[in-house]
Scaffold this motif. Structure first.
Motif, short mmCIF file in Angstrom:
data_model
loop_
_atom_site.label_atom_id
_atom_site.label_comp_id
_atom_site.label_asym_id
_atom_site.label_seq_id
_atom_site.Cartn_x
_atom_site.Cartn_y
_atom_site.Cartn_z
N SER A 180 18.52 3.21 -1.46
CA SER A 180 18.00 3.72 -0.31
C SER A 180 17.12 5.58 -0.51
N GLN A 209 14.33 6.93 6.83
CA GLN A 209 15.12 6.21 6.34
C GLN A 209 14.87 4.89 5.92
N ASN A 242 16.81 1.94 3.99
CA ASN A 242 17.88 1.24 3.27
C ASN A 242 17.63 -0.38 3.03
#
Length: 122
Positions: free
Chosen positions: A17, A82, A84
């Motif tokens: 991540s 973000q 991931n």
């Protein structure tokens, strides 16, 4: 004139991540929809995600849906991506975009940052 500065890129292994940040200055941040685009070596820039002025509406490219999340903090004049479950095909330079309309940001109109490199190793 809005200035955008991206940060948070780097080298990560597949499955890992990263969180990208885009700091904005020179304008009223909450007046702008924000988006992320990316450009891989030898490829055209492509849309990744967009978020509206309040953060209540977001839209993602199919290639990142379910793995990436766009958000914003109007009090900090910043937006975030973000990322991931990263894959080698996510390797690219990631750019932050600001535009006064949601559709404009989605299309890559408006102000662009200089980009931050994300490299995902297999």
């Amino acid at each position: 004139q809005v200035q955008l500065v991206e940060s948070g890129g780097g080298l990560v292994q597949a499955g890992g991540s990263l969180r990208l940040a885009c700091a904005a200055s020179g304008g009223t941040f909450s007046d702008y929809a924000m988006a992320w685009f990316r450009q891989a070596p030898g490829k055209q820039r492509e849309f990744v995600a967009v978020i509206n002025w309040t953060g209540g509406t977001a839209y993602y490219a199919n290639s990142v849906k379910g793995r990436f999340t766009i958000s914003r903090d109007n009090a900090k004049n910043a937006n975030y991506l973000q990322m991931n479950s990263l894959k080698p095909e996510d390797t690219a330079v990631y750019y932050c975009v600001a535009d006064s309309t949601f559709a404009g940001a989605r299309a890559g109109h408006g102000y662009w940052g200089q980009g931050t490199q994300v490299t995902v190793s297999s």
